[in-house]
Design a protein around this motif. Structure first.
Motif, mmCIF file in Angstrom:
data_model
loop_
_atom_site.group_PDB
_atom_site.id
_atom_site.type_symbol
_atom_site.label_atom_id
_atom_site.label_comp_id
_atom_site.label_asym_id
_atom_site.label_seq_id
_atom_site.Cartn_x
_atom_site.Cartn_y
_atom_site.Cartn_z
ATOM 1 N N TRP A 18 0.839 -1.198 0.000
ATOM 2 C CA TRP A 18 0.000 0.000 0.000
ATOM 3 C C TRP A 18 0.879 1.256 0.000
ATOM 4 C CZ3 TRP A 18 -0.192 3.848 3.737
ATOM 5 C CH2 TRP A 18 -1.199 4.810 3.563
ATOM 6 N N ARG A 86 -8.042 -0.211 -9.614
ATOM 7 C CA ARG A 86 -9.098 -1.033 -9.019
ATOM 8 C C ARG A 86 -8.551 -2.383 -8.551
ATOM 9 N NH1 ARG A 86 -12.043 1.013 -13.344
ATOM 10 N NH2 ARG A 86 -11.986 -0.964 -14.466
ATOM 11 N N LEU A 89 -6.924 -1.769 -5.256
ATOM 12 C CA LEU A 89 -7.906 -1.654 -4.171
ATOM 13 C C LEU A 89 -8.455 -3.020 -3.768
ATOM 14 C CD1 LEU A 89 -9.953 1.498 -5.262
ATOM 15 C CD2 LEU A 89 -8.132 1.364 -3.542
#
Length: 121
Positions: A18, A86, A89
């Motif tokens: 992250w 996406r 995520l």
């Protein structure tokens, strides 16, 4: 300008991935990130990490004329960067933007701005 703030726990085993991705959005991938956010109508965005006893939490603040529409554009864009975003995520948070949210968007309760300051005598 309307804004939205969202908080997501970051699984400890995904924290470095992250952190590297967020750093790249402001660094090596800043042109792609800027192009994506511009297409989606974002005028300002900030991402914070809050370290809690339960683990790290991402806090995302985004200003846009229509945050709901912006999130919809992020969820449906077929631009390569957006597709990859996406996937990021989904991998880090298990967040699938292609599905309707299970809860409403966060409710803003206060939007305060400092009054204009007039210089004193």
């Amino acid at each position: 300008m309307p804004m939205i703030v969202m908080a997501q726990p970051i699984p400890p085993e995904k924290y470095e991935k992250w952190r590297d991705a967020i750093s790249s959005f402001g660094g090596s991938r800043s042109e792609e990130y800027t192009a994506a956010r511009t297409r989606q109508g974002v005028s300002r965005q900030g991402v914070f990490v809050h370290h809690t006893p339960e683990g790290p939490v991402e806090i995302m603040v985004m200003e846009s004329d229509d945050p709901g529409r912006t999130l919809g554009l992020i969820a449906t864009s077929q631009e390569p960067f957006d597709v990859e975003f996406r996937e990021f995520l989904m991998d880090v948070f298990g967040l699938d933007l292609s599905r309707s949210p299970s809860a409403p968007l966060p409710e803003q309760l206060l939007d305060w701005t400092a009054p204009s300051r007039v210089p004193g005598p």
